[in-house]
Write an enzyme that holds these catalytic residues in place. Structure first.
Site, PDB file in Angstrom:
ATOM      1  CB  ILE A 136       9.098 -12.277 -21.996  1.00  0.00           C
ATOM      2  CG1 ILE A 136       8.214 -12.336 -23.258  1.00  0.00           C
ATOM      3  CG2 ILE A 136       9.051 -13.596 -21.274  1.00  0.00           C
ATOM      4  CD1 ILE A 136       8.636 -13.421 -24.226  1.00  0.00           C
ATOM      5  CD  GLU A 137       8.646  -7.473 -25.950  1.00  0.00           C
ATOM      6  OE1 GLU A 137       9.292  -6.506 -25.516  1.00  0.00           O
ATOM      7  OE2 GLU A 137       8.916  -8.062 -27.010  1.00  0.00           O
ATOM      8  CB  SER A 138       6.467  -4.498 -20.282  1.00  0.00           C
ATOM      9  OG  SER A 138       5.192  -5.136 -20.269  1.00  0.00           O
ATOM     10  CE1 TYR A 170      10.417 -11.015 -26.592  1.00  0.00           C
ATOM     11  CE2 TYR A 170       9.330 -12.485 -28.134  1.00  0.00           C
ATOM     12  CZ  TYR A 170       9.327 -11.336 -27.372  1.00  0.00           C
ATOM     13  OH  TYR A 170       8.223 -10.518 -27.378  1.00  0.00           O
TER      14      TYR A 170
END
Length: 321
Positions: A119-121, A221
């Site tokens: 989910i970050e990158s 998130y």
């Protein structure tokens, strides 16, 4: 009549053979194809993944994925709506995920933490946000400096899978301790900062993540991570095909004392320049910098090609043994 019967038998054999070929062929589709479109979940067959990285990660899961929660369900639906993209993101994890998973285990962290880069990158070490966060773990330069990750001319340690992972996992370990093992709060704090979580807790008097007045980004998130974990834990339930990634190391580290040009190294080692770039995105201009305070830079190379590469570098007095 006999001739007609023989012809009919031959025709039947050809049809059956072609059908078998198409069935076998369908099991080896290119991952860039729209493999999952119009697929009935009940008809999907899950391959044996007992030795896969996903199985190993699932065994380390510690969190309740809250699959009955409306927000988590919404995130699951969004992921399932584009299974091709999900597959590609998980496939992009192949060079890095074993290392991340093993390091998370060493620190006693929940297996879910190894999925944070999804989910970050989207497991793209070159990912750069508009706010300046960079790398698999999307570290800001200030945070990276506080965690001991080097960023300087010709080198960005936030893109280095080893440095950034060690730093991010150390940070998660601290967050887990700070929030007394409440991983929903710890994961949310990684996204928006400890101060904002502490402020929300103080304002409401609640330590329940789901009750806190947080930003839309942070409120999505945690559910999104839980959704990813739920799908990986039970892909058959959701009709998802996970990329086949064996639970073994993909890369190893070699210390180099002189500048190494990645394309030139690729030419003599049999490893593609693209593969070396995927493993070493921290170096600018396709080469390691000329100097380091400790006298060496780390070069990541595929395990299967490490001996050939090390042998070549030794001939040029480049390797630090």
């Amino acid at each position: 009549m006999q001739l007609i019967n023989n012809f009919q038998k031959t025709l039947i054999c050809v049809v059956v053979s072609c059908s078998l070929f198409l069935v076998l062929r369908s099991n080896h589709l290119d991952i860039t194809a729209s493999t999952f479109a119009n697929t009935d979940v009940s008809e999907m067959i899950e391959s044996d993944n007992s030795n896969s990285i996903w199985s190993s990660i699932s065994h380390q899961f510690q969190l309740d994925h809250k699959t009955q929660n409306a927000q988590v369900q919404a995130e699951i639906r969004e992921l399932l709506a584009d299974q091709k993209k999900l597959y590609q993101i998980l496939q992009a994890a192949a060079p890095y995920i074993y290392f991340i998973h093993e390091k998370a285990k060493e620190k006693g962290l929940p297996g879910e933490i190894a999925l944070i880069p999804v989910i970050e990158s989207e497991f793209n070490p070159n990912d750069h946000s508009v706010k300046g966060a960079t790398g698999l773990w999307q570290l800001m330069s200030v945070t990276a400096s506080e965690l001991g990750v080097k960023v300087k001319s010709g080198y960005d340690g936030r893109k280095n899978v080893v440095s950034s992972t060690n730093a991010a996992l150390a940070y998660f370990k601290d967050l887990g301790n700070d929030f007394k093992g409440d991983w929903y709060l710890a994961i949310a704090a990684y996204n928006c900062g400890q101060g904002r979580i502490a402020s929300a807790v103080k304002k409401t008097g609640s330590h329940d993540f789901w009750d806190l007045p947080l930003s839309h980004e942070t409120r999505c998130y945690v559910p999104r991570l839980l959704a990813v974990a739920a799908i990986i834990e039970n892909p058959k339930k959701y009709g998802v095909q996970l990329p086949s990634i064996t639970n073994k190391p993909y890369f190893t580290q070699i210390k180099v004392t002189k500048p190494v040009n990645l394309p030139k190294l690729a030419n003599v080692s049999g490893v593609s320049a693209d593969t070396l770039r995927v493993l070493n995105p921290d170096y600018s201009h396709d080469k390691t910098p000329p100097k380091s305070k400790d006298g060496a830079y780390a070069l990541l190379v595929p395990v299967d090609n490490a001996a050939v590469i090390k042998n070549h570098l030794q001939k040029t007095n480049t390797v630090v043994l």
